[in-house]
Design an enzyme around this catalytic site. Sequence first.
Site, mmCIF file in Angstrom:
data_model
loop_
_atom_site.group_PDB
_atom_site.id
_atom_site.type_symbol
_atom_site.label_atom_id
_atom_site.label_comp_id
_atom_site.label_asym_id
_atom_site.label_seq_id
_atom_site.Cartn_x
_atom_site.Cartn_y
_atom_site.Cartn_z
ATOM 1 N N LYS A 15 -5.210 2.606 -0.822
ATOM 2 C CA LYS A 15 -5.885 1.306 -0.759
ATOM 3 C C LYS A 15 -7.301 1.373 -1.314
ATOM 4 C CE LYS A 15 -5.294 1.178 3.635
ATOM 5 N NZ LYS A 15 -4.659 2.495 3.689
ATOM 6 N N GLU A 85 -11.438 -1.627 3.832
ATOM 7 C CA GLU A 85 -11.301 -1.489 5.297
ATOM 8 C C GLU A 85 -11.451 -2.845 5.984
ATOM 9 O OE1 GLU A 85 -10.122 1.191 6.435
ATOM 10 O OE2 GLU A 85 -10.671 2.721 4.972
ATOM 11 N N GLN A 87 -9.593 -4.564 7.756
ATOM 12 C CA GLN A 87 -9.075 -4.720 9.117
ATOM 13 C C GLN A 87 -10.187 -4.673 10.157
ATOM 14 O OE1 GLN A 87 -8.508 -1.947 7.286
ATOM 15 N NE2 GLN A 87 -9.053 -0.158 8.525
ATOM 16 N N CYS A 179 7.518 6.627 8.743
ATOM 17 C CA CYS A 179 8.421 5.499 8.953
ATOM 18 C C CYS A 179 8.542 5.302 10.467
ATOM 19 C CB CYS A 179 9.777 5.730 8.306
ATOM 20 S SG CYS A 179 10.812 6.962 9.141
#
Length: 193
Positions: A15, A85, A87, A179
Amino acid sequence: MAKLYFKYGAMGSSKSAQALITQFNYEELGMTVWLIKPSIDDRDGANIIRSRIGLYREAQVITPDENICETYDKTPGADVIIADEAQFFTPEQIDQLRALVDERDLPVLCFGLRTDFLTHMFPGSRRLMELADSITEIKTVCACGRKATVNARIDADGRVVTEGGQIFLGGNDSYIAMCHKCWKDKIRRQSEG
């Protein structure tokens, strides 16, 4: 027509690298980028955005009580805003980024995590999911080969941590993308052994 973008992925999905590459691409076209990050993310230096592959740039630090619109008005004009970032921004700050899109016709690209180590949404990410014009998942893989969706927090012994505060800064030494199946299986095996 400007848009609010949310590009999210699990830990290790590049990201920050994509945010910095996007900044480079805009600047290569002669555009001015306002690169911002929340103050809580100080692991690479208060005003540094650094990717795992070594790319880094200075960014303006935004504190939780800061009004992003007012701060933008005090900075030299920008053609685009890139937030890493994301979030960690408050829902009110996400609303302010939305206002910059709507009222100033500024594209805003937010990069960040969707969920924490217990698969709960961060408040800033939730607000981005509610408001973004474009939502894109940046994919990465689990060690088993499946798509990684969980940001598993690990301790020094590699055990998955299932308790603690939502925010704990760290990199590859503290988190691993998994996962959901492998995450649940590892937690189960830890509780049995």
